[in-house]
Scaffold this motif. Structure first.
Motif, PDB file in Angstrom:
ATOM      1  N   PHE A  16      34.703  49.972  36.637  1.00 41.89           N
ATOM      2  CA  PHE A  16      34.880  48.577  37.004  1.00 41.89           C
ATOM      3  C   PHE A  16      34.689  47.694  35.781  1.00 41.89           C
ATOM      4  N   ARG A  17      35.258  46.509  35.841  1.00 44.15           N
ATOM      5  CA  ARG A  17      35.003  45.503  34.816  1.00 44.15           C
ATOM      6  C   ARG A  17      34.666  44.194  35.505  1.00 44.15           C
ATOM      7  N   GLY A  34      23.747  45.667  46.122  1.00 46.49           N
ATOM      8  CA  GLY A  34      22.294  45.563  46.118  1.00 46.49           C
ATOM      9  C   GLY A  34      21.598  46.904  46.043  1.00 46.49           C
ATOM     10  N   HIS A  35      22.353  47.989  46.067  1.00 44.07           N
ATOM     11  CA  HIS A  35      21.799  49.342  45.991  1.00 44.07           C
ATOM     12  C   HIS A  35      22.428  50.105  44.840  1.00 44.07           C
ATOM     13  N   GLN A  36      22.707  49.424  43.746  1.00 40.34           N
ATOM     14  CA  GLN A  36      23.332  49.986  42.554  1.00 40.34           C
ATOM     15  C   GLN A  36      24.700  50.587  42.845  1.00 40.34           C
ATOM     16  N   GLY A  37      25.403  49.976  43.760  1.00 43.30           N
ATOM     17  CA  GLY A  37      26.759  50.384  44.094  1.00 43.30           C
ATOM     18  C   GLY A  37      27.623  49.156  44.275  1.00 43.30           C
ATOM     19  N   PHE A  38      28.830  49.360  44.734  1.00 45.38           N
ATOM     20  CA  PHE A  38      29.773  48.269  44.913  1.00 45.38           C
ATOM     21  C   PHE A  38      30.371  48.326  46.304  1.00 45.38           C
ATOM     22  N   GLU A  39      30.707  47.140  46.828  1.00 44.47           N
ATOM     23  CA  GLU A  39      31.384  47.055  48.113  1.00 44.47           C
ATOM     24  C   GLU A  39      32.594  46.145  47.958  1.00 44.47           C
ATOM     25  N   LYS A  54      27.410  35.684  42.697  1.00 44.19           N
ATOM     26  CA  LYS A  54      27.373  37.061  42.196  1.00 44.19           C
ATOM     27  C   LYS A  54      28.560  37.320  41.274  1.00 44.19           C
ATOM     28  N   GLN A  55      28.385  38.301  40.383  1.00 39.71           N
ATOM     29  CA  GLN A  55      29.501  38.709  39.544  1.00 39.71           C
ATOM     30  C   GLN A  55      30.488  39.498  40.389  1.00 39.71           C
ATOM     31  N   ILE A  56      31.754  39.313  40.104  1.00 33.51           N
ATOM     32  CA  ILE A  56      32.807  39.998  40.840  1.00 33.51           C
ATOM     33  C   ILE A  56      33.481  40.988  39.898  1.00 33.51           C
ATOM     34  N   TYR A  57      33.754  42.169  40.409  1.00 34.81           N
ATOM     35  CA  TYR A  57      34.283  43.258  39.602  1.00 34.81           C
ATOM     36  C   TYR A  57      35.668  43.656  40.082  1.00 34.81           C
ATOM     37  N   ARG A  58      36.433  44.232  39.171  1.00 33.68           N
ATOM     38  CA  ARG A  58      37.760  44.750  39.490  1.00 33.68           C
ATOM     39  C   ARG A  58      37.869  46.143  38.885  1.00 33.68           C
ATOM     40  N   ARG A  59      38.549  47.039  39.604  1.00 35.66           N
ATOM     41  CA  ARG A  59      38.766  48.390  39.074  1.00 35.66           C
ATOM     42  C   ARG A  59      39.598  48.314  37.805  1.00 35.66           C
ATOM     43  N   LEU A  60      39.286  49.189  36.870  1.00 38.09           N
ATOM     44  CA  LEU A  60      40.095  49.306  35.667  1.00 38.09           C
ATOM     45  C   LEU A  60      41.432  49.944  36.022  1.00 38.09           C
TER      46      LEU A  60
END
Length: 71
Positions: A16-17, A34-39, A54-60
């Protein structure tokens, strides 16, 4: 947390980025769970990433070599 869990979290996080401040959030993006993962992001789309707390992530687009080696 054991070594396997931390290695898995590191490998998943490497796929993720973080969105840049001016990128628009869209369906298919992710937030930390909140559990060291992503939803998956299930909120509204179309706003700038810096407008959310919160920071938002996108798959590479391509998987890092560490992930390909682990498979």
């Amino acid at each position: 947390m054991n070594k396997t869990d931390s290695a898995t979290v590191t490998t998943v996080a490497a796929s993720f980025r973080i969105l840049e401040w001016n990128e628009l959030v869209r369906r298919g993006d992710f937030v930390e769970d909140g559990h060291q993962g992503f939803e998956p992001w299930e909120g509204p789309a179309g706003f700038r990433a810096d407008a959310f707390v919160k920071q938002i992530y996108r798959r590479l687009k391509s998987a890092p070599s560490a992930i390909l080696k682990a498979q």
